[in-house]
Design a protein around this motif. Structure first.
Motif, PDB file in Angstrom:
ATOM      1  N   TYR A  18      21.974  78.173 -13.075  1.00  0.00           N
ATOM      2  CA  TYR A  18      21.816  77.043 -12.216  1.00  0.00           C
ATOM      3  C   TYR A  18      20.434  76.344 -12.584  1.00  0.00           C
ATOM      4  O   TYR A  18      19.163  76.629 -13.022  1.00  0.00           O
ATOM      5  N   ASN A  40      25.657  71.792 -11.744  1.00  0.00           N
ATOM      6  CA  ASN A  40      25.441  72.726 -10.836  1.00  0.00           C
ATOM      7  C   ASN A  40      26.709  72.742  -9.980  1.00  0.00           C
ATOM      8  O   ASN A  40      27.291  73.856  -9.623  1.00  0.00           O
ATOM      9  N   PHE A  44      29.092  76.038  -9.967  1.00  0.00           N
ATOM     10  CA  PHE A  44      29.293  76.898  -8.604  1.00  0.00           C
ATOM     11  C   PHE A  44      30.449  76.313  -7.531  1.00  0.00           C
ATOM     12  O   PHE A  44      30.708  76.830  -6.331  1.00  0.00           O
ATOM     13  N   ILE A  67      22.718  77.052  -1.503  1.00  0.00           N
ATOM     14  CA  ILE A  67      22.387  75.778  -2.209  1.00  0.00           C
ATOM     15  C   ILE A  67      22.499  74.670  -1.421  1.00  0.00           C
ATOM     16  O   ILE A  67      23.858  74.677  -0.823  1.00  0.00           O
ATOM     17  N   LEU A  81      17.560  75.065  -3.996  1.00  0.00           N
ATOM     18  CA  LEU A  81      18.288  76.515  -4.060  1.00  0.00           C
ATOM     19  C   LEU A  81      17.142  77.076  -3.276  1.00  0.00           C
ATOM     20  O   LEU A  81      16.271  77.204  -3.535  1.00  0.00           O
TER      21      LEU A  81
END
Length: 123
Positions: A18, A40, A44, A67, A81
């Protein structure tokens, strides 16, 4: 701080990197570079609906982190995050120049998601 990567373990045991730009405090990180945020989002599988002339916001739970993604437009995106190790009281005491109140509210919401047990933790 230059861009860095934090390894996050996925539910399937796979580790994914990340991207972050800075650490606000232990357990709270910020990403501001659009390219890193786009990576990211892809890594994700964050599905965020962008509506013209509005700021899109999405909180995504991933294992023991959450997130927060903000999209103003294609060139202005931000991500926070939030980890389960965040000192929430310390974060709440930050002044609004360091962390605006609206962001604090979203961080608190995201943090509460990191504390909820997964079904597998209960078995």
């Amino acid at each position: 701080m230059d861009a860095a990567r934090i390894g996050l373990e996925q539910d399937n045991g796979e580790m994914l990197g990340y991207n972050i730009n800075s650490e606000i405090q232990n357990g709270l990180y910020l990403t501001t570079e659009t390219d890193l945020i786009n990576e990211n989002i892809d890594n994700f599988n964050i599905d965020i609906e962008v509506i013209p002339n509005q700021v899109a916001t999405k909180i995504s739970k991933r294992d023991k982190v959450a997130i927060i993604t903000f999209v103003v437009d294609e060139s202005r995106k931000y991500q926070y995050l939030v980890g389960a190790d965040l000192d929430i009281e310390k974060m709440e005491k930050m002044n609004s120049k360091e962390l605006p109140e609206q962001i604090k509210d979203l961080v608190k919401e995201a943090y509460s998601l990191t504390k909820k047990n997964k079904l597998s933790d209960l078995l």
